[in-house]
Design an enzyme around this catalytic site. Structure first.
Site, PDB file in Angstrom:
ATOM      1  N   SER A   1     -24.041  21.643 -21.688  1.00 34.60           N
ATOM      2  CA  SER A   1     -25.265  21.695 -22.125  1.00 34.60           C
ATOM      3  C   SER A   1     -25.307  21.940 -23.717  1.00 34.60           C
ATOM      4  CB  SER A   1     -26.071  23.008 -21.464  1.00 34.60           C
ATOM      5  OG  SER A   1     -25.039  23.753 -20.967  1.00 34.60           O
TER       6      SER A   1
ATOM      7  N   ASP B   1     -19.462  28.577 -12.330  1.00 32.46           N
ATOM      8  CA  ASP B   1     -18.449  29.179 -13.183  1.00 32.46           C
ATOM      9  C   ASP B   1     -16.937  28.494 -13.010  1.00 32.46           C
ATOM     10  OD1 ASP B   1     -16.774  30.774 -14.493  1.00 32.46           O
ATOM     11  OD2 ASP B   1     -17.535  32.856 -13.940  1.00 32.46           O
TER      12      ASP B   1
ATOM     13  N   SER C   1      -6.844  20.640 -27.437  1.00 35.69           N
ATOM     14  CA  SER C   1      -6.994  20.900 -28.841  1.00 35.69           C
ATOM     15  C   SER C   1      -6.017  20.384 -29.479  1.00 35.69           C
ATOM     16  CB  SER C   1      -7.593  22.374 -28.976  1.00 35.69           C
ATOM     17  OG  SER C   1      -7.338  22.763 -30.338  1.00 35.69           O
TER      18      SER C   1
ATOM     19  N   TYR D   1      -5.597  30.946 -26.526  1.00 37.48           N
ATOM     20  CA  TYR D   1      -6.167  29.675 -26.617  1.00 37.48           C
ATOM     21  C   TYR D   1      -5.130  28.535 -26.454  1.00 37.48           C
ATOM     22  CZ  TYR D   1      -9.419  26.008 -28.296  1.00 37.48           C
ATOM     23  OH  TYR D   1     -10.224  24.767 -28.417  1.00 37.48           O
TER      24      TYR D   1
ATOM     25  N   ALA E   1      -1.935  28.677 -25.674  1.00 39.15           N
ATOM     26  CA  ALA E   1      -1.118  28.665 -24.219  1.00 39.15           C
ATOM     27  C   ALA E   1      -2.134  28.009 -23.403  1.00 39.15           C
ATOM     28  CB  ALA E   1      -1.146  30.135 -23.873  1.00 39.15           C
TER      29      ALA E   1
HETATM   30  P1  NDP Z   1     -19.554  24.990 -26.628  1.00 41.80           P
HETATM   31  O1  NDP Z   1     -19.246  26.478 -26.611  1.00 41.80           O
HETATM   32  O2  NDP Z   1     -20.592  24.478 -27.650  1.00 41.80           O
HETATM   33  O3  NDP Z   1     -19.289  24.352 -25.258  1.00 41.80           O
HETATM   34  C1  NDP Z   1     -18.468  24.881 -24.245  1.00 41.80           C
HETATM   35  C2  NDP Z   1     -19.144  25.001 -22.985  1.00 41.80           C
HETATM   36  O4  NDP Z   1     -18.432  25.369 -22.006  1.00 41.80           O
HETATM   37  C3  NDP Z   1     -20.491  25.654 -23.118  1.00 41.80           C
HETATM   38  O5  NDP Z   1     -21.574  24.804 -22.367  1.00 41.80           O
HETATM   39  C4  NDP Z   1     -20.294  26.846 -21.774  1.00 41.80           C
HETATM   40  O6  NDP Z   1     -21.511  26.966 -21.160  1.00 41.80           O
HETATM   41  C5  NDP Z   1     -19.175  26.313 -21.165  1.00 41.80           C
HETATM   42  N1  NDP Z   1     -18.663  27.359 -20.326  1.00 41.80           N
HETATM   43  C6  NDP Z   1     -17.867  28.233 -21.095  1.00 41.80           C
HETATM   44  N2  NDP Z   1     -17.371  29.001 -20.183  1.00 41.80           N
HETATM   45  C7  NDP Z   1     -17.711  28.507 -18.782  1.00 41.80           C
HETATM   46  C8  NDP Z   1     -17.423  28.883 -17.373  1.00 41.80           C
HETATM   47  N3  NDP Z   1     -16.831  29.940 -17.124  1.00 41.80           N
HETATM   48  N4  NDP Z   1     -17.974  27.998 -16.339  1.00 41.80           N
HETATM   49  C9  NDP Z   1     -18.735  27.104 -16.922  1.00 41.80           C
HETATM   50  N5  NDP Z   1     -19.259  26.573 -18.114  1.00 41.80           N
HETATM   51  C10 NDP Z   1     -18.404  27.562 -19.005  1.00 41.80           C
HETATM   52  O7  NDP Z   1     -17.892  24.576 -27.366  1.00 41.80           O
HETATM   53  P2  NDP Z   1     -17.607  23.302 -27.921  1.00 41.80           P
HETATM   54  O8  NDP Z   1     -18.425  22.204 -27.607  1.00 41.80           O
HETATM   55  O9  NDP Z   1     -17.119  23.458 -29.482  1.00 41.80           O
HETATM   56  O10 NDP Z   1     -16.063  23.229 -27.179  1.00 41.80           O
HETATM   57  C11 NDP Z   1     -16.147  22.192 -25.952  1.00 41.80           C
HETATM   58  C12 NDP Z   1     -14.499  22.089 -25.733  1.00 41.80           C
HETATM   59  O11 NDP Z   1     -14.035  21.601 -26.604  1.00 41.80           O
HETATM   60  C13 NDP Z   1     -13.980  23.533 -25.377  1.00 41.80           C
HETATM   61  O12 NDP Z   1     -12.927  23.135 -24.320  1.00 41.80           O
HETATM   62  C14 NDP Z   1     -13.071  23.645 -26.616  1.00 41.80           C
HETATM   63  O13 NDP Z   1     -11.905  24.428 -26.539  1.00 41.80           O
HETATM   64  C15 NDP Z   1     -12.870  22.271 -27.042  1.00 41.80           C
HETATM   65  N6  NDP Z   1     -12.679  21.954 -28.546  1.00 41.80           N
HETATM   66  C16 NDP Z   1     -13.580  22.198 -29.436  1.00 41.80           C
HETATM   67  C17 NDP Z   1     -13.348  22.109 -30.907  1.00 41.80           C
HETATM   68  C18 NDP Z   1     -14.231  22.598 -32.002  1.00 41.80           C
HETATM   69  O14 NDP Z   1     -13.804  22.416 -33.097  1.00 41.80           O
HETATM   70  N7  NDP Z   1     -15.574  22.744 -31.482  1.00 41.80           N
HETATM   71  C19 NDP Z   1     -11.901  21.645 -31.239  1.00 41.80           C
HETATM   72  C20 NDP Z   1     -10.808  21.447 -30.120  1.00 41.80           C
HETATM   73  C21 NDP Z   1     -11.418  21.843 -28.882  1.00 41.80           C
HETATM   74  P3  NDP Z   1     -22.842  28.086 -21.756  1.00 41.80           P
HETATM   75  O15 NDP Z   1     -23.157  27.493 -22.996  1.00 41.80           O
HETATM   76  O16 NDP Z   1     -23.600  27.805 -20.694  1.00 41.80           O
HETATM   77  O17 NDP Z   1     -21.928  29.308 -21.807  1.00 41.80           O
END
Ligand code: NDP
Length: 287
Positions: free
Chosen positions: A49, A102, A181, A194, A196
């Site tokens: 989302s 979750d 990442s 993170y 790890a």
């Molecule tokens: P966001 O926070 O925008 O997106 C993360 C998403 O994960 C959210 O939609 C969140 O849902 C969901 N989420 C978190 N915890 C849970 C859970 N327990 N169960 C279900 N859904 C969950 O972050 P980004 O778009 O920046 O990151 C997306 C991915 O990319 C991550 O894995 C991040 O580590 C990786 N990444 C990002 C980088 C960056 O610079 N942005 C760089 C390298 C990697 P909700 O919104 O409902 O909490």
């Protein structure tokens, strides 16, 4: 050599050339980076989302892929964002299944995958995107900060991969892309949990690629550098972002769309011979 021998030699060579042309013709991919074969497939994208997951799901939907996505229901805002995302997806005329799930909860994940499978009629693509960070020097890090990051970023991907594996194995087709990442490859101060989790995700990618490869399932990872999402702009100090920008060969930060393009490529038949790979999307940050 008689004239007759020369003629039969020539015919032999001609036949061999024709056989070779036939063989090459059969395996020639049609045309490079063709995405029309994705139309009608079904993808699960975790945490779609916002940010990168949102861009990935929208890009897949633009290619006609039906989308199941989960989010973490942490209050009104998360639910509203998920509903808004579902509306955008439907505007692209694909079917959508979404609910709070979750990724840290094994049973919830299994149920989500079963429901998505039933609602949409299959699972061809899985993008393990949901992830969090809780940065702190390790000597100050609380147990819950370590556990929540490892559970979300690594256990979550394992639970989803394990749940889709029987479906993909049975249909002898599947594409799994894990969002790791650059910090799973090279760390910085204060992110032991993170790093790890993301390094673990690379191990999971490689191991899964070996186990599922024989059933025509590709498993890859992308390793984004600093990507402009709300999480990043809110959570990372501006001097760190400036250093990342200056330290990368292209001299800029990335956008979610930069990640979505590579994920789409890895889900396409253009990448059918790529598995177990970790593709940096970092503007040359790791160089
Ligand atoms: P966001 O926070 O925008 O997106 C993360 C998403 O994960 C959210 O939609 C969140 O849902 C969901 N989420 C978190 N915890 C849970 C859970 N327990 N169960 C279900 N859904 C969950 O972050 P980004 O778009 O920046 O990151 C997306 C991915 O990319 C991550 O894995 C991040 O580590 C990786 N990444 C990002 C980088 C960056 O610079 N942005 C760089 C390298 C990697 P909700 O919104 O409902 O909490």
């Amino acid at each position: 050599m008689s004239v007759r021998d020369e003629v039969s030699d020539e015919q032999g060579v001609q036949e061999q050339v024709e056989a070779l042309i036939d063989e090459v013709g059969e395996t020639q991919p049609q045309p490079l980076f063709e995405t029309s074969q994705l139309r009608g497939q079904i993808a699960i994208v975790t945490g779609a989302s916002s940010g990168i997951g949102r861009a990935v799901a929208l890009e897949l939907a633009r290619c006609g892929v039906h989308i199941a996505f989960c989010f973490l229901d942490s209050g009104g805002q998360a639910r509203a964002e998920a509903q808004d995302m579902a509306r955008h997806l439907r505007e692209l005329e694909v079917r959508v299944f979404f609910r709070s799930c979750d990724v840290r909860e094994s049973r919830d994940v299994r149920q989500f995958v079963n429901e998505a499978h039933e609602e949409l009629g299959g699972v061809h693509i899985l993008v393990n995107n949901a992830g969090i960070s809780r940065d702190r020097p390790l000597w100050k890090m609380e147990d819950h900060e370590w556990e929540s990051v490892l559970k979300t970023n690594l256990d979550g991907a394992f639970f989803f991969t394990r749940a889709v594996a029987p479906i993909m194995r049975a249909q002898e087709y599947g594409k799994i892309v894990n969002i790791t990442s650059v910090h799973g490859i090279r760390s910085v101060f204060g992110i032991s949990n993170y790093s790890a989790s993301k390094a673990g995700l690379i191990g999971l990618t490689q191991s899964t690629a070996i186990e599922l490869g024989p059933r025509n399932i590709n498993v890859n990872a992308v390793a984004p550098g600093y990507i402009r999402t709300t999480r990043l702009t809110q959570g990372v100090p501006s001097d760190v972002l400036d250093a990342a920008r200056e330290g990368s060969a292209l001299g800029r930060l990335g956008d979610p769309q930069d990640v979505a393009g590579v994920v789409l490529f890895l889900c396409s038949e253009a990448a059918r011979h790529v598995t177990g790979a970790v593709v940096p999307i970092d503007g040359g940050y790791l160089l």
